[in-house]
Scaffold this motif. Sequence first.
Motif, PDB file in Angstrom:
ATOM      1  N   GLN A  36      -5.990   0.613  -1.992  1.00 34.65           N
ATOM      2  CA  GLN A  36      -7.275   0.408  -3.055  1.00 34.65           C
ATOM      3  C   GLN A  36      -6.051  -1.166  -2.845  1.00 34.65           C
ATOM      4  O   GLN A  36      -5.744  -1.507  -2.525  1.00 34.65           O
ATOM      5  CB  GLN A  36      -6.492   0.901  -3.971  1.00 34.65           C
ATOM      6  CG  GLN A  36      -6.227   2.233  -4.459  1.00 34.65           C
ATOM      7  CD  GLN A  36      -7.577   3.262  -4.405  1.00 34.65           C
ATOM      8  OE1 GLN A  36      -8.557   2.467  -5.761  1.00 34.65           O
ATOM      9  NE2 GLN A  36      -7.980   4.209  -3.379  1.00 34.65           N
ATOM     10  N   ARG A  37      -7.293  -2.091  -3.490  1.00 35.20           N
ATOM     11  CA  ARG A  37      -6.749  -2.979  -3.956  1.00 35.20           C
ATOM     12  C   ARG A  37      -5.817  -3.141  -4.587  1.00 35.20           C
ATOM     13  O   ARG A  37      -5.190  -2.956  -5.910  1.00 35.20           O
ATOM     14  CB  ARG A  37      -8.042  -3.936  -4.753  1.00 35.20           C
ATOM     15  CG  ARG A  37      -8.342  -5.136  -4.748  1.00 35.20           C
ATOM     16  CD  ARG A  37      -9.296  -5.622  -5.319  1.00 35.20           C
ATOM     17  NE  ARG A  37      -9.693  -6.616  -6.532  1.00 35.20           N
ATOM     18  CZ  ARG A  37      -8.378  -7.256  -7.797  1.00 35.20           C
ATOM     19  NH1 ARG A  37      -7.517  -5.897  -8.105  1.00 35.20           N
ATOM     20  NH2 ARG A  37      -8.490  -8.386  -8.275  1.00 35.20           N
ATOM     21  N   LEU A  38      -5.241  -4.414  -4.032  1.00 34.71           N
ATOM     22  CA  LEU A  38      -3.866  -5.533  -4.941  1.00 34.71           C
ATOM     23  C   LEU A  38      -3.946  -5.911  -6.226  1.00 34.71           C
ATOM     24  O   LEU A  38      -4.563  -7.087  -5.239  1.00 34.71           O
ATOM     25  CB  LEU A  38      -2.813  -5.109  -4.060  1.00 34.71           C
ATOM     26  CG  LEU A  38      -1.064  -6.034  -4.851  1.00 34.71           C
ATOM     27  CD1 LEU A  38      -0.829  -4.475  -5.608  1.00 34.71           C
ATOM     28  CD2 LEU A  38       0.148  -6.020  -3.523  1.00 34.71           C
ATOM     29  N   ASP A  39      -3.699  -5.871  -6.802  1.00 34.08           N
ATOM     30  CA  ASP A  39      -3.859  -7.234  -7.958  1.00 34.08           C
ATOM     31  C   ASP A  39      -2.787  -8.305  -7.501  1.00 34.08           C
ATOM     32  O   ASP A  39      -1.905  -7.626  -8.650  1.00 34.08           O
ATOM     33  CB  ASP A  39      -3.431  -6.615  -9.225  1.00 34.08           C
ATOM     34  CG  ASP A  39      -3.562  -8.057 -10.596  1.00 34.08           C
ATOM     35  OD1 ASP A  39      -3.848  -8.956 -10.514  1.00 34.08           O
ATOM     36  OD2 ASP A  39      -4.172  -7.757 -11.710  1.00 34.08           O
ATOM     37  N   LEU A  40      -3.096  -9.144  -6.592  1.00 36.57           N
ATOM     38  CA  LEU A  40      -2.183 -10.340  -7.164  1.00 36.57           C
ATOM     39  C   LEU A  40      -1.983 -10.578  -8.261  1.00 36.57           C
ATOM     40  O   LEU A  40      -0.736 -11.813  -8.352  1.00 36.57           O
ATOM     41  CB  LEU A  40      -2.894 -11.436  -6.007  1.00 36.57           C
ATOM     42  CG  LEU A  40      -2.804 -10.812  -4.269  1.00 36.57           C
ATOM     43  CD1 LEU A  40      -3.341 -11.706  -3.581  1.00 36.57           C
ATOM     44  CD2 LEU A  40      -1.663 -10.462  -3.776  1.00 36.57           C
ATOM     45  N   ASP A  41      -2.223 -11.219  -8.881  1.00 30.63           N
ATOM     46  CA  ASP A  41      -1.848 -11.971 -10.178  1.00 30.63           C
ATOM     47  C   ASP A  41      -1.127 -10.953 -10.687  1.00 30.63           C
ATOM     48  O   ASP A  41       0.427 -11.375 -10.992  1.00 30.63           O
ATOM     49  CB  ASP A  41      -3.201 -12.488 -11.593  1.00 30.63           C
ATOM     50  CG  ASP A  41      -4.087 -13.593 -10.514  1.00 30.63           C
ATOM     51  OD1 ASP A  41      -3.015 -14.561 -10.292  1.00 30.63           O
ATOM     52  OD2 ASP A  41      -5.044 -13.321 -10.921  1.00 30.63           O
ATOM     53  N   ALA A  42      -0.971 -10.075 -10.591  1.00 26.71           N
ATOM     54  CA  ALA A  42      -0.367  -9.126 -11.680  1.00 26.71           C
ATOM     55  C   ALA A  42       0.925  -8.901 -11.450  1.00 26.71           C
ATOM     56  O   ALA A  42       2.283  -8.978 -10.818  1.00 26.71           O
ATOM     57  CB  ALA A  42      -0.975  -7.505 -11.773  1.00 26.71           C
ATOM     58  N   LEU A  43       0.675  -8.758  -9.386  1.00 22.84           N
ATOM     59  CA  LEU A  43       2.254  -8.748  -8.377  1.00 22.84           C
ATOM     60  C   LEU A  43       3.067 -10.135  -8.899  1.00 22.84           C
ATOM     61  O   LEU A  43       4.430  -9.741  -9.278  1.00 22.84           O
ATOM     62  CB  LEU A  43       1.890  -8.604  -7.195  1.00 22.84           C
ATOM     63  CG  LEU A  43       2.543  -8.355  -6.099  1.00 22.84           C
ATOM     64  CD1 LEU A  43       3.633  -7.548  -5.779  1.00 22.84           C
ATOM     65  CD2 LEU A  43       2.422  -8.622  -4.633  1.00 22.84           C
ATOM     66  N   ALA A  44       2.247 -10.771  -8.495  1.00 26.19           N
ATOM     67  CA  ALA A  44       3.016 -12.431  -8.900  1.00 26.19           C
ATOM     68  C   ALA A  44       3.628 -12.436 -10.002  1.00 26.19           C
ATOM     69  O   ALA A  44       5.080 -13.842 -10.386  1.00 26.19           O
ATOM     70  CB  ALA A  44       1.914 -13.754  -8.180  1.00 26.19           C
ATOM     71  N   ALA A  45       2.840 -12.078 -11.156  1.00 26.63           N
ATOM     72  CA  ALA A  45       3.891 -12.003 -13.022  1.00 26.63           C
ATOM     73  C   ALA A  45       4.951 -10.898 -12.345  1.00 26.63           C
ATOM     74  O   ALA A  45       5.818 -11.563 -13.925  1.00 26.63           O
ATOM     75  CB  ALA A  45       2.381 -11.278 -13.349  1.00 26.63           C
ATOM     76  N   SER A  46       5.471 -10.608 -11.806  1.00 27.76           N
ATOM     77  CA  SER A  46       6.565 -10.053 -11.437  1.00 27.76           C
ATOM     78  C   SER A  46       7.801 -10.238 -11.122  1.00 27.76           C
ATOM     79  O   SER A  46       7.492 -11.030 -10.541  1.00 27.76           O
ATOM     80  CB  SER A  46       6.056  -8.395 -10.639  1.00 27.76           C
ATOM     81  OG  SER A  46       5.318  -7.717 -10.300  1.00 27.76           O
ATOM     82  N   GLU A  47       8.701 -10.002 -12.336  1.00 31.02           N
ATOM     83  CA  GLU A  47      10.047 -10.356 -12.122  1.00 31.02           C
ATOM     84  C   GLU A  47      11.109 -10.102 -11.750  1.00 31.02           C
ATOM     85  O   GLU A  47      11.155  -8.145 -12.132  1.00 31.02           O
ATOM     86  CB  GLU A  47      10.817 -10.921 -13.582  1.00 31.02           C
ATOM     87  CG  GLU A  47       9.980 -11.322 -14.235  1.00 31.02           C
ATOM     88  CD  GLU A  47      10.035 -12.913 -13.835  1.00 31.02           C
ATOM     89  OE1 GLU A  47      11.223 -12.924 -13.922  1.00 31.02           O
ATOM     90  OE2 GLU A  47       9.185 -13.700 -14.254  1.00 31.02           O
TER      91      GLU A  47
END
Length: 162
Positions: free
Chosen positions: A151-162
């Motif tokens: 599935q497509r991975l949301d890069l913006d959501a991933l990059a926002a992960s702490e």
Amino acid sequence: MSQHTAIDPQTRIGHVHLKVADLDRALAFYRDVLGFEVTQLYGREAAFLSAGGYHHHIGLNTWESKGGSPPPPGSTGLFHVAILYPTRAALADAVRRVRAAGIAIDGASDHGVSEAVYLRDPDGNGVELYRDRPEAEWPRAMDGSLAMTTQRLDLDALAASE
């Protein structure tokens, strides 16, 4: 007819050794962007890099490739090297570093068992940055077998992960 025996389950890939055209350029990527530590330099021709003090996870050399070009499309060779991060936060940090360096990302996928980001190093070698989900979260079919997906991975959501 030979009998097939399974490899010992404790076997791991210890390192990858890549031919590169320019050692300084490769070090700028693997050391300065991804954060690997140089454990040893062999003059101006080779370097060994590590995460966490291991003798080396990545070897880089120009012994047969100094000034060379990437293999042309349609040729055999390395598809990609996969770098496994221990947590989603560590993967997110790597993605932020790659973006900050202006390196193009070729793709990002959620495979159910893992989250993966795909790019190329300066020599055109494929690089996968990924993290595995805990095995208890892996998708399973009705019969209990593994049911990986893409599935497509949301890069913006991933990059926002702490």
